[in-house]
Design an enzyme around this catalytic site. Structure first.
Site, short mmCIF file in Angstrom:
data_model
loop_
_atom_site.label_atom_id
_atom_site.label_comp_id
_atom_site.label_asym_id
_atom_site.label_seq_id
_atom_site.Cartn_x
_atom_site.Cartn_y
_atom_site.Cartn_z
N HIS A 35 61.30 -39.86 86.68
CA HIS A 35 61.02 -38.96 85.56
C HIS A 35 61.50 -39.63 84.27
O HIS A 35 62.61 -40.17 84.23
CB HIS A 35 61.75 -37.63 85.78
CG HIS A 35 61.41 -36.62 84.74
ND1 HIS A 35 60.18 -36.01 84.68
CD2 HIS A 35 62.12 -36.14 83.69
CE1 HIS A 35 60.15 -35.18 83.65
NE2 HIS A 35 61.31 -35.24 83.04
N ASP B 128 63.44 -32.06 95.61
CA ASP B 128 63.67 -30.81 96.33
C ASP B 128 62.55 -29.84 95.96
O ASP B 128 61.52 -30.26 95.43
CB ASP B 128 65.08 -30.25 96.06
CG ASP B 128 65.27 -29.86 94.60
OD1 ASP B 128 64.27 -29.84 93.84
OD2 ASP B 128 66.41 -29.55 94.22
N GLY C 19 62.31 -27.66 93.66
CA GLY C 19 62.15 -27.34 92.24
C GLY C 19 61.37 -28.43 91.51
O GLY C 19 60.94 -29.43 92.10
C1 GAR Z 1 55.96 -42.48 84.08
O1 GAR Z 1 56.51 -42.52 82.79
C2 GAR Z 1 56.69 -41.48 84.93
O2 GAR Z 1 58.07 -41.43 84.69
C3 GAR Z 1 56.02 -40.20 84.53
O3 GAR Z 1 54.66 -40.52 84.44
C4 GAR Z 1 54.55 -41.88 84.05
C5 GAR Z 1 53.64 -42.57 85.03
O4 GAR Z 1 53.37 -43.87 84.60
N1 GAR Z 1 56.26 -39.16 85.46
C6 GAR Z 1 56.47 -37.89 85.09
O5 GAR Z 1 56.42 -37.51 83.94
C7 GAR Z 1 56.75 -36.94 86.24
N2 GAR Z 1 57.30 -35.72 85.75
P1 GAR Z 1 52.75 -44.93 85.60
O6 GAR Z 1 51.51 -44.28 86.21
O7 GAR Z 1 52.39 -46.07 84.72
O8 GAR Z 1 53.81 -45.27 86.62
#
Ligand code: GAR
Length: 212
Positions: free
Chosen positions: A118, A150, A152
């Site tokens: 995240h 988990d 959530g």
């Molecule tokens: C990343 O920044 C990841 O942390 C985020 O989506 C992006 C995916 O990039 N995830 C979230 O926001 C999940 N809540 P990627 O497809 O280039 O790995």
């Protein structure tokens, strides 16, 4: 209750779930090309245009698009997803920009064996557009978190975090790119620690055993 997670022995088989561009998947695939205790055996996307599927194919990894529209409800979709993961022999499921919520049954089926990345220092700014939330709030430090999943949203026990500064003239894109550099470092490291059985979940805390 304390649970030891991870498994020593042969290279850990990992399934990666990704909905989009797949840069974290690429970081994991790159790490797995070297001396690394895990290998990616399956990539699943809920979107057929996801670049992640192309990255997987190029790396010779099985890439599957599982279209939610083909299932009557989330439970049926999650059950099919779980069956794919098990059939591939994966012992760890890594969410890498996977934008669908996983249902309770899936989380229980793979309890202690699902990780997510995240782009925020959880518990701050869970959910969508974490980097924009950080800018809107005006924090001076942002970052990335890898955590166990988990039931959530972005609430599971934290494995690794890394911080980056927020600069006065940051745009959402500039901050996201700075955080992404940390994501690409953290995710392979978290997988490596899991594969070496160095992670212990103790309530909300994840303890990291020293290298032996
Ligand atoms: C990343 O920044 C990841 O942390 C985020 O989506 C992006 C995916 O990039 N995830 C979230 O926001 C999940 N809540 P990627 O497809 O280039 O790995």
């Amino acid at each position: 209750m304390t649970r030891i997670v991870g498994a020593m022995g042969e290279r850990l088989a990992v399934a990666v779930l990704a909905s989009g561009r797949g840069s974290n998947l690429r970081a994991i695939l790159d790490a797995a090309r070297g001396d690394f205790p895990a290998r990616v055996v399956l990539v699943v996307s809920d979107r057929d245009h996801a670049l992640a599927l192309q990255h997987a194919e190029r790396a010779g990894v099985r890439a599957v698009c599982l279209d939610p529209k083909g299932f009557p409800d989330r439970a049926a979709f999650d059950a099919a997803l779980g069956d794919l993961v098990d059939a591939a022999g994966a012992r760890l499921v890594c969410l890498a920009g996977y934008m669908r919520l996983l249902g309770r049954a899936f989380v229980r089926r793979f309890e202690g064996r699902i990780m997510n990345i995240h782009p925020a220092l959880l518990p701050a700014f869970p959910g969508l557009h974490a980097q924009r939330q950080a800018l809107d709030y005006g924090v001076k430090i942002a970052g990335a978190t890898v955590h166990f999943v988990d039931e959530g949203v972005d609430t599971g026990p934290i494995i690794l975090q890394s911080s980056v500064p927020v600069l006065d003239d940051d745009t959402e894109e500039a901050l996201s790119n700075r955080i992404l550099v940390e994501e690409h470092r953290l995710y392979p490291e978290a997988i490596r620690l899991f594969a070496l059985a160095r992670l212990t979940i103790d309530g909300r805390r994840v303890r990291i055993a020293r290298a032996s």
